[in-house]
Design an enzyme around this catalytic site. Structure first.
Site, PDB file in Angstrom:
ATOM      1  N   LYS A 162       0.814  -1.222   0.000  1.00  0.00           N
ATOM      2  CA  LYS A 162       0.000   0.000   0.000  1.00  0.00           C
ATOM      3  C   LYS A 162       0.852   1.278   0.000  1.00  0.00           C
ATOM      4  CE  LYS A 162      -3.968  -2.461   1.561  1.00  0.00           C
ATOM      5  NZ  LYS A 162      -3.611  -3.711   2.217  1.00  0.00           N
ATOM      6  N   ASP A 218      -9.998  -7.964  -6.564  1.00  0.00           N
ATOM      7  CA  ASP A 218     -10.189  -8.219  -5.135  1.00  0.00           C
ATOM      8  C   ASP A 218     -11.623  -7.795  -4.854  1.00  0.00           C
ATOM      9  OD1 ASP A 218     -10.527  -7.698  -2.379  1.00  0.00           O
ATOM     10  OD2 ASP A 218      -8.378  -7.474  -2.101  1.00  0.00           O
TER      11      ASP A 218
HETATM   12  N1  GDD Z   1      -6.222 -16.499   8.790  1.00  0.00           N
HETATM   13  C1  GDD Z   1      -6.136 -15.172   8.714  1.00  0.00           C
HETATM   14  N2  GDD Z   1      -5.769 -14.472   9.822  1.00  0.00           N
HETATM   15  N3  GDD Z   1      -6.406 -14.561   7.540  1.00  0.00           N
HETATM   16  C2  GDD Z   1      -6.305 -13.204   7.484  1.00  0.00           C
HETATM   17  C3  GDD Z   1      -5.961 -12.427   8.602  1.00  0.00           C
HETATM   18  C4  GDD Z   1      -5.672 -13.101   9.836  1.00  0.00           C
HETATM   19  O1  GDD Z   1      -5.344 -12.504  10.878  1.00  0.00           O
HETATM   20  N4  GDD Z   1      -5.975 -11.111   8.221  1.00  0.00           N
HETATM   21  C5  GDD Z   1      -6.323 -11.103   6.911  1.00  0.00           C
HETATM   22  N5  GDD Z   1      -6.543 -12.360   6.467  1.00  0.00           N
HETATM   23  C6  GDD Z   1      -6.893 -12.789   5.101  1.00  0.00           C
HETATM   24  C7  GDD Z   1      -8.128 -12.110   4.491  1.00  0.00           C
HETATM   25  O2  GDD Z   1      -9.288 -12.878   4.714  1.00  0.00           O
HETATM   26  C8  GDD Z   1      -7.780 -12.104   3.014  1.00  0.00           C
HETATM   27  O3  GDD Z   1      -8.119 -13.334   2.389  1.00  0.00           O
HETATM   28  C9  GDD Z   1      -6.263 -11.999   2.993  1.00  0.00           C
HETATM   29  O4  GDD Z   1      -5.812 -12.393   4.288  1.00  0.00           O
HETATM   30  C10 GDD Z   1      -5.771 -10.573   2.675  1.00  0.00           C
HETATM   31  O5  GDD Z   1      -6.377  -9.666   3.588  1.00  0.00           O
HETATM   32  P1  GDD Z   1      -7.185  -8.388   3.066  1.00  0.00           P
HETATM   33  O6  GDD Z   1      -7.680  -7.675   4.271  1.00  0.00           O
HETATM   34  O7  GDD Z   1      -8.165  -8.752   2.016  1.00  0.00           O
HETATM   35  O8  GDD Z   1      -5.958  -7.549   2.466  1.00  0.00           O
HETATM   36  P2  GDD Z   1      -5.988  -6.443   1.314  1.00  0.00           P
HETATM   37  O9  GDD Z   1      -7.013  -6.746   0.305  1.00  0.00           O
HETATM   38  O10 GDD Z   1      -6.034  -5.107   1.968  1.00  0.00           O
HETATM   39  O11 GDD Z   1      -4.502  -6.625   0.677  1.00  0.00           O
HETATM   40  C11 GDD Z   1      -3.983  -7.902   0.331  1.00  0.00           C
HETATM   41  O12 GDD Z   1      -4.532  -8.347  -0.905  1.00  0.00           O
HETATM   42  C12 GDD Z   1      -4.165  -7.574  -2.076  1.00  0.00           C
HETATM   43  C13 GDD Z   1      -4.750  -8.265  -3.287  1.00  0.00           C
HETATM   44  O13 GDD Z   1      -6.105  -8.329  -3.197  1.00  0.00           O
HETATM   45  C14 GDD Z   1      -2.459  -7.839   0.240  1.00  0.00           C
HETATM   46  O14 GDD Z   1      -1.976  -9.155   0.097  1.00  0.00           O
HETATM   47  C15 GDD Z   1      -1.993  -6.975  -0.937  1.00  0.00           C
HETATM   48  O15 GDD Z   1      -0.575  -7.037  -1.068  1.00  0.00           O
HETATM   49  C16 GDD Z   1      -2.629  -7.495  -2.227  1.00  0.00           C
HETATM   50  O16 GDD Z   1      -2.266  -6.648  -3.327  1.00  0.00           O
HETATM   51 MG    MG Z   2      -8.575  -8.062   0.092  1.00  0.00          MG
END
Ligand code: GDD
Ligand code: MG
Length: 344
Positions: A162, A218
């Site tokens: 980010k 996403d």
């Molecule tokens: N088991 C577990 N425990 N899963 C988790 C936890 C946790 O504490 N926190 C988050 N997750 C899971 C979410 O359910 C999701 O599937 C994934 O980890 C990523 O979390 P998001 O909250 O969706 O992150 P984001 O969308 O802001 O960012 C992530 O995804 C992007 C792509 O969609 C990052 O990986 C970015 O680098 C990436 O570009």
């Molecule tokens: Mg996400």
């Protein structure tokens, strides 16, 4: 092969739907989000799937245990007592991931694309380093993990989660494959793979990128959920058009529309483009739906007009209502006749 799906997190950006179901179980194009991923993994020969859960595991267990037999795959729930972030869950599931010393997949549970697991595995095995990240390009990279590779090479030089300032438009698509050695980098405590593991692997030249072809989204927030629906339906119309409603047979259909066979549609409706209608939905007469998602059991009464919105399970829209502007209704919401709802 094995895979771990990160299914934790509270899904707050997809409320009020996630007040009823954990995000991975919310239906995307009439199928729980996580089933799109499980089907992709199974197709690529994965036999062992670990679901890393920290939020309401009981609902997840109940639904997903049914799929073990259907897909002939072993599903193990790895339940965190405190949220372990995006890397900690790998340490918690170490015994399974490390057991036969072969590479394993890891994926975020809220992303949608044509999962290229077989090509990814072949590419990863060919370069021989510790990890590979699937990347895609987006116009607005600031809400994702951003990647810079060495010129003319797939080796990743920098990974910035980010970024505040523009770094690159190549982003982390949330799909990885790792050699078991990666587990030596992760301790059993809350850890972010994006900020605490990837930057280090990049510095040590252990991380490659794999370019994703086709669509990607996403779908963890309403606006993107709707955009993801448009992209997914467009892809279906190219690859499996028989799954979409055919406007030659159903004259009320405009463009790409996915309707569950148990849904009932009234007279003189205009539905589409980019609409999904779930099981047991009842649509009245003269209804106009476009770019929207209607979840199971919802009822849309006569002459209602819906655009750019998500209608939750068992909700009711009264006659002559108008709903637009990325409105999201949760489970069992009623809107009275003739009400105008915008961005709610
Ligand atoms: N088991 C577990 N425990 N899963 C988790 C936890 C946790 O504490 N926190 C988050 N997750 C899971 C979410 O359910 C999701 O599937 C994934 O980890 C990523 O979390 P998001 O909250 O969706 O992150 P984001 O969308 O802001 O960012 C992530 O995804 C992007 C792509 O969609 C990052 O990986 C970015 O680098 C990436 O570009
Ligand atoms: Mg996400």
């Amino acid at each position: 092969m094995k895979a771990l799906i990160l299914v934790g997190g509270f899904g707050t950006r997809l409320r009020p739907l996630t007040l009823t179901l954990p995000k991975p179980l919310v239906e995307f194009c009439n199928k729980p989000m996580i089933l799109h991923q499980i089907e992709g993994l199974v197709k690529a020969g994965v036999k062992d799937i670990v679901l890393a859960v920290n939020y309401r595991p009981e609902i997840m267990v109940e639904l997903l245990k049914n799929y073990e037999e259907k897909y002939n795959v072993k599903i193990t729930f790895s339940v965190e007592t405190e949220p372990l972030g995006t890397a900690g869950p790998l340490a918690l599931a170490r015994d399974i991931l490390d057991k036969d010393k072969t590479p394993f997949f890891v994926l975020n549970s809220d992303i949608i694309c044509e999962f290229p697991f077989e090509q990814l595995r072949d590419f990863h095995k060919a370069h021989g380093n510790e990890g590979t990240i699937v990347v895609t390009k987006v116009e607005e990279p600031s809400k994702y993990g951003v990647i810079v590779n060495q010129t003319g090479s797939t080796l990743i030089e920098r990974f910035v989660e980010k970024p505040v300032e523009f770094v690159s438009n190549k982003i982390n698509a949330g799909i990885y494959i790792f050699n078991p050695e990666v587990l030596n980098r992760i301790e059993l405590k809350p850890t972010s793979i994006e900020t605490q593991v990837f930057p280090r692997m990049a510095t040590e030249s252990q991380l490659h990128l794999f370019d994703l072809e086709g669509f990607w989204m996403d779908v963890g927030q309403p606006k993107d959920f709707l955009t993801g629906t448009v992209l997914y339906l467009a892809n279906l119309s190219k690859k499996q058009p028989q799954l979409l409603s055919n406007s030659a047979v159903y004259p009320y259909v405009l463009g790409n529309v996915l309707v569950d066979p148990t849904a009932k549609i009234g007279k003189d409706c205009r539905i589409g483009p980019n609409v999904t209608i779930g099981p047991n939905v009842v649509i009245g007469d003269g209804v106009r739906l476009q770019r929207c998602v209607i979840l199971e059991g919802a009822r849309i009464k006569d002459f209602a007009w819906v655009k750019n919105s998500i209608i939750g399970w068992h909700s009711t829209l009264g006659r002559w209502t108008r709903l637009e502007g990325v409105s999201v209704l949760g489970d069992d919401v009623s809107i009275n006749d003739e009400v105008y709802v915008n961005g709610v």
